[in-house]
Design an enzyme around this catalytic site. Structure first.
Site, PDB file in Angstrom:
ATOM      1  N   ASN A   1      23.615   0.053  -5.604  1.00 52.69           N
ATOM      2  CA  ASN A   1      23.835   1.035  -4.879  1.00 52.69           C
ATOM      3  C   ASN A   1      22.434   1.488  -4.246  1.00 52.69           C
ATOM      4  OD1 ASN A   1      23.354   2.205  -7.421  1.00 52.69           O
ATOM      5  ND2 ASN A   1      24.841   3.950  -6.640  1.00 52.69           N
TER       6      ASN A   1
ATOM      7  N   GLU B   1      21.026   4.480  -1.761  1.00 50.41           N
ATOM      8  CA  GLU B   1      21.482   5.882  -1.093  1.00 50.41           C
ATOM      9  C   GLU B   1      20.611   6.313  -0.126  1.00 50.41           C
ATOM     10  OE1 GLU B   1      22.245   8.543  -4.360  1.00 50.41           O
ATOM     11  OE2 GLU B   1      24.088   7.725  -4.994  1.00 50.41           O
TER      12      GLU B   1
ATOM     13  N   CYS C   1      27.195   0.996  -1.414  1.00 46.95           N
ATOM     14  CA  CYS C   1      27.658   0.679  -2.735  1.00 46.95           C
ATOM     15  C   CYS C   1      27.122  -0.539  -3.169  1.00 46.95           C
ATOM     16  CB  CYS C   1      29.183   0.468  -2.744  1.00 46.95           C
ATOM     17  SG  CYS C   1      29.970   2.262  -2.423  1.00 46.95           S
TER      18      CYS C   1
ATOM     19  N   GLU D   1      28.520  -3.030  -4.459  1.00 48.54           N
ATOM     20  CA  GLU D   1      29.498  -4.174  -4.372  1.00 48.54           C
ATOM     21  C   GLU D   1      29.365  -4.514  -2.989  1.00 48.54           C
ATOM     22  OE1 GLU D   1      30.327  -1.218  -5.418  1.00 48.54           O
ATOM     23  OE2 GLU D   1      32.219  -1.070  -6.443  1.00 48.54           O
TER      24      GLU D   1
HETATM   25  N1  THU Z   1      29.258   3.839  -5.570  1.00 51.97           N
HETATM   26  C1  THU Z   1      29.056   2.327  -5.607  1.00 51.97           C
HETATM   27  O1  THU Z   1      28.072   1.768  -5.575  1.00 51.97           O
HETATM   28  N2  THU Z   1      30.319   1.714  -5.743  1.00 51.97           N
HETATM   29  C2  THU Z   1      31.647   2.069  -5.675  1.00 51.97           C
HETATM   30  O2  THU Z   1      32.356   1.610  -5.463  1.00 51.97           O
HETATM   31  C3  THU Z   1      31.743   3.529  -6.007  1.00 51.97           C
HETATM   32  C4  THU Z   1      30.488   4.342  -5.637  1.00 51.97           C
HETATM   33  C5  THU Z   1      27.895   4.454  -5.578  1.00 51.97           C
HETATM   34  C6  THU Z   1      27.760   5.156  -4.047  1.00 51.97           C
HETATM   35  C7  THU Z   1      26.978   6.252  -4.465  1.00 51.97           C
HETATM   36  O3  THU Z   1      25.669   5.774  -4.526  1.00 51.97           O
HETATM   37  C8  THU Z   1      27.177   6.739  -5.914  1.00 51.97           C
HETATM   38  O4  THU Z   1      28.282   5.566  -6.509  1.00 51.97           O
HETATM   39  C9  THU Z   1      27.978   7.985  -6.208  1.00 51.97           C
HETATM   40  O5  THU Z   1      29.102   8.123  -5.257  1.00 51.97           O
END
Ligand code: THU
Length: 150
Positions: free
Chosen positions: A56, A58, A67, A69
């Protein structure tokens, strides 16, 4: 009758799943998470055997976060892979303890773009400890490209 005419997927062998668990957990170290502190790593298995990883990423503008995925899918598609068998997802908060981390709704929708209903989704704590779901289980009645074809 299913709207999804793509090929069905065989379940990956345990060795491959284990390898993908290690790769997904490793990707958590690459997460850029100054806001949530929540690390997610993914390893995506293409039908041709290639494995694409993602973390992920941000952003100070929160909706611009990506995210793990979707990072993996974007890397895979940009390398020419369009068919996928399985994904392993690892997630942990700042304590570093892995939890069964389910994909968010947007990531499920992206999976539905490329994957058939029996696409396997592994939520892994370790290579020996994971939950398995299919895309059909996690996102029934999803909107797919098939609806746009006439
Ligand atoms: N996050 C993911 O990378 N994948 C998901 O399917 C759920 C959430 C990340 C996004 C963000 O950087 C952190 O988790 C908190 O929401």
């Amino acid at each position: 009758m299913s709207m999804d005419t793509r090929n069905q997927s065989a379940e990956p062998d345990r060795e491959t799943i284990g390898k993908m668990c290690v790769m997904a957990a490793d990707m958590c170290k690459r997460s850029y998470v100054p806001y949530s502190g929540f690390h997610v790593g993914a390893a995506l298995l293409a039908r041709d055997g290639r494995i694409f990883t993602g973390c992920n990423v941000e952003n100070a503008s929160y909706p611009a976060c990506t995210c793990a995925e979707r990072t993996a899918f974007a890397k895979a598609v940009s390398e020419g892979a369009h068919e996928f068998t399985a994904i392993v997802i690892c997630g942990c908060a700042e304590d570093g303890v892995f939890q069964y981390c389910p994909p968010c709704g947007v990531c499920r929708q992206v999976m539905g773009e490329f994957c058939s209903g029996d696409f396997r989704i592994y939520l892994a704590k370790t290579p020996q400890d994971y939950e398995t779901y299919t895309l059909d289980e996690l996102m029934p009645k999803r909107f797919t490209p098939a609806y746009l074809r006439k």
